[in-house]
Motif scaffolding. Structure first.
Motif, PDB file in Angstrom:
ATOM      1  N   LEU A   1       0.832  -1.197   0.000  1.00 17.85           N
ATOM      2  CA  LEU A   1       0.000   0.000   0.000  1.00 17.85           C
ATOM      3  C   LEU A   1       0.871   1.254   0.000  1.00 17.85           C
ATOM      4  CD1 LEU A   1      -2.688  -1.053   2.640  1.00 17.85           C
ATOM      5  CD2 LEU A   1      -2.770  -1.315   0.157  1.00 17.85           C
ATOM      6  N   PRO A   2       0.376   2.348  -0.594  1.00 16.26           N
ATOM      7  CA  PRO A   2       1.118   3.617  -0.569  1.00 16.26           C
ATOM      8  C   PRO A   2       1.306   4.088   0.880  1.00 16.26           C
ATOM      9  CG  PRO A   2      -0.670   3.672  -2.169  1.00 16.26           C
ATOM     10  CD  PRO A   2      -0.877   2.446  -1.336  1.00 16.26           C
ATOM     11  N   PRO A   3       2.301   4.963   1.136  1.00 15.96           N
ATOM     12  CA  PRO A   3       3.153   5.598   0.130  1.00 15.96           C
ATOM     13  C   PRO A   3       4.504   4.914  -0.065  1.00 15.96           C
ATOM     14  CG  PRO A   3       3.373   6.758   2.202  1.00 15.96           C
ATOM     15  CD  PRO A   3       2.406   5.622   2.445  1.00 15.96           C
ATOM     16  N   HIS A   4       4.873   3.961   0.812  1.00 18.24           N
ATOM     17  CA  HIS A   4       6.228   3.400   0.783  1.00 18.24           C
ATOM     18  C   HIS A   4       6.267   2.137  -0.073  1.00 18.24           C
ATOM     19  CE1 HIS A   4       7.036   6.303   3.886  1.00 18.24           C
ATOM     20  NE2 HIS A   4       6.105   5.775   4.659  1.00 18.24           N
ATOM     21  N   GLN A   5       6.682   2.298  -1.324  1.00 16.83           N
ATOM     22  CA  GLN A   5       6.740   1.161  -2.246  1.00 16.83           C
ATOM     23  C   GLN A   5       8.008   1.260  -3.095  1.00 16.83           C
ATOM     24  OE1 GLN A   5       2.016   0.755  -3.313  1.00 16.83           O
ATOM     25  NE2 GLN A   5       3.100   2.541  -4.003  1.00 16.83           N
ATOM     26  N   ASP A   6       8.541   0.099  -3.466  1.00 10.80           N
ATOM     27  CA  ASP A   6       9.687   0.058  -4.364  1.00 10.80           C
ATOM     28  C   ASP A   6       9.207  -0.308  -5.769  1.00 10.80           C
ATOM     29  OD1 ASP A   6      11.445   0.590  -2.265  1.00 10.80           O
ATOM     30  OD2 ASP A   6      11.517  -1.534  -1.709  1.00 10.80           O
ATOM     31  N   LYS A   7      10.053  -0.054  -6.757  1.00 10.56           N
ATOM     32  CA  LYS A   7       9.667  -0.329  -8.145  1.00 10.56           C
ATOM     33  C   LYS A   7       9.361  -1.803  -8.377  1.00 10.56           C
ATOM     34  CE  LYS A   7      12.157   3.531 -10.273  1.00 10.56           C
ATOM     35  NZ  LYS A   7      13.236   3.931 -11.214  1.00 10.56           N
TER      36      LYS A   7
END
Length: 548
Positions: free
Chosen positions: A133-139
């Motif tokens: 879930l946002p906001p902490h995501q990697d590609k």
């Protein structure tokens, strides 16, 4: 308006009010408003994704995240795709998380990369699919945004039966023996319908979501309740922004646990001392101005219903807020009855009680005073634990574990937790709540836990308010000694406090001494300090510091 099941309410509002703001998500001080048309698109796109994951019918899918718009949308997507949601508190220990993941048999999890992510990720089964879930995501993550951009919205309105299990809620005090409480869609619908008939809300409704959505009260009132009156939900950004977010939202309904009410009071009195506040409130014209100004500054200028629950609250604190024109309704319920049990709707009358039972709720008191509740929203059992389910039921009544008494009109007063009562070496039982309540009236004290099982007498472990630590040590000891003596005068001999111990650190959910809903974990507190009990009791001083 006809009351339907939660998903049907979702279908109704996305169609009838597509351009009305439903969810408001803060990020770095800015608010992102999501209208129903946007919420609908994301929920339906996520449902499309879930439907092609080759999951067994009615799979358990977890949500482990702080409160956010994405939490609510994930829950709706799980329901829309025919599955069962399993909320998990985001701040539990990795050990407890591992136990819950195994016990709940979740097939997938919606997860936020919070501050404890590095510790938590080690306990995830390798084959457990994770949606970040946002906001902490990697590609490289399977992210919420990526899924919503790649999958077309599911365009059917599936019908879930009211008798189907909607969710499995793990109780906040869960340790090594998880209790997964199973609730149906009917229970959510019934609770919402009847509570909204009891209270008379006026105008547009605005909710503020900050207590964990994994807790039953926040889930039932804020998330599900919003679906029945088309209320907007604004979310807390983080703990530090709580005062600012609350002032910005100015909610129409505000739910808080006693700790929050105490904290707000403390902040007010730090800026406006009680003597001065009392003086100003006695001046007729100035009194109304002060009340309005304080309400707006807190964030209560639009509050129609202020609610407290999850733990006992001091009657004096309720009266203090009443003097400011804020009437707080004390409610009582359990995870096992979806909190549909009692509420003091006669407030400010009968402060100190949790009021009468809600419509169609029956109450009995067992021979030992334990409160037994038969609610239309009683749970369908504990997940994978029929033995414990039978143990916690007496016929169709749920054994709450709380002790209480009722007046002639059925108003309930909570006396304490059955399991909290202990016996000293004097051989008589003691309810710690009866001793802790007068301690908490003192402006010195932020937290207190009375212990004494197997000891010569009770010991009060106290955490001071932060500002009090600045006072001279001897002044603090003198004040606490006087407080102890004053309280002991109103207690029976076997209840009287022998020692007051000033603790070094505050108890919180991060050090494992409070539940996620800010209730004391008595067993953990006692176990942490019990090796010091004998030493403290032998000390000649009656008030001492933990590290003396």
């Amino acid at each position: 308006m006809e009351f339907k099941l939660p998903l049907e309410q979702f279908y109704h509002w996305e169609k009838e009010t597509p351009y009305k703001t439903y969810l408001r998500q803060p990020h770095r001080g800015r608010w992102k408003d999501l209208m129903w048309i946007e919420v609908s698109k994301q929920v339906r796109s996520m449902a499309s994704f879930l439907m092609v994951q080759d999951l067994p019918s009615r799979s358990n899918i977890a949500i482990c995240s702080k409160n956010s718009a994405y939490w609510v949308m994930a829950d709706l997507a799980i329901w829309l795709s025919g599955h069962i949601s399993v909320p998990i508190f985001p701040n539990i220990s990795p050990t407890t998380l591992e136990i819950l993941l195994e016990h709940s048999e979740v097939q997938m999890i919606f997860i936020e990369k919070g501050k404890d992510w590095e510790k938590m990720k080690a306990v995830f089964p390798k084959d457990l699919k994770k949606v970040f879930l946002p906001p902490h995501q990697d590609k490289m993550d399977l992210s919420w945004e990526k899924i919503c951009s790649e999958y077309r919205p599911f365009n059917q309105n599936i019908k879930r039966e009211g008798s189907e299990i909607a969710t499995i809620i793990y109780t906040s005090g869960t340790t090594g023996q998880p209790k997964g409480v199973m609730h149906t869609f009917d229970s959510f619908s019934y609770a919402a319908k009847n509570v909204l008939e009891i209270i008379n809300l006026e105008g547009e409704q605005h909710f503020f979501s900050y207590l964990p959505l994994a807790h039953v009260a926040e889930r039932a009132l804020i998330e599900v309740g919003s679906l029945y009156i088309n209320a907007s939900i604004s979310f807390l950004e983080n703990k530090a922004t709580f005062p600012e977010n609350l002032r910005k939202v100015q909610p129409t309904i505000f739910l808080a646990v006693p700790f929050i009410w105490e904290s707000i009071q403390t902040k007010i009195l730090q800026k406006l001392p009680q003597n001065r506040l009392s003086f100003l409130l006695k001046i007729p014209l100035l009194s109304d101005f002060i009340k309005k100004r304080l309400k707006k500054k807190i964030g209560f200028s639009r509050v129609q219903f202020a609610i407290t629950g999850a733990a006992p609250i001091n009657k004096e604190l309720l009266e203090w807020y009443q003097n400011l024109g804020i009437s707080i309704i004390e409610c009582y319920g359990m995870t096992e009855n979806l909190t549909y049990s009692h509420g003091n709707l006669e407030a400010p009358e009968y402060f100190g009680t949790v009021g009468k039972p809600y419509p169609h709720v029956e109450v009995q008191l067992a021979s030992d005073g334990e409160i037994l509740v038969k609610s239309p929203c009683n749970f369908k059992g504990y997940f994978k634990d029929p033995e414990r389910t039978l143990n916690d039921l007496q016929g169709s009544f749920f054994k709450t574990g709380d002790l209480g008494e009722t007046d002639e009109e059925g108003r309930l007063k909570i006396i304490g937790r059955k399991k909290d009562i202990f016996k000293t070496t004097k051989g008589k039982f003691i309810s710690p709540k009866n001793i802790e309540t007068p301690f908490l009236k003192s402006p010195l004290i932020k937290q207190v836990c009375v212990v004494g099982n197997g000891l010569s007498g009770p010991i009060a472990l106290v955490v001071l308010e932060e500002i009090e630590h600045r006072l001279p040590t001897e002044s603090i000891k003198k004040e606490l000694f006087a407080l102890k003596e004053s309280i002991n005068q109103n207690l029976q001999n076997h209840e009287q406090i022998e020692k007051v111990i000033i603790m070094k650190d505050e108890w919180n959910d991060e050090n494992g001494l409070l539940t996620p809903t800010l209730k004391l974990k008595r067993t953990q507190i006692e176990n942490k300090f019990k090796k010091l009990f004998d030493k403290w009791l032998k000390d000649k001083k009656e008030v001492l510091y933990e590290v003396d």
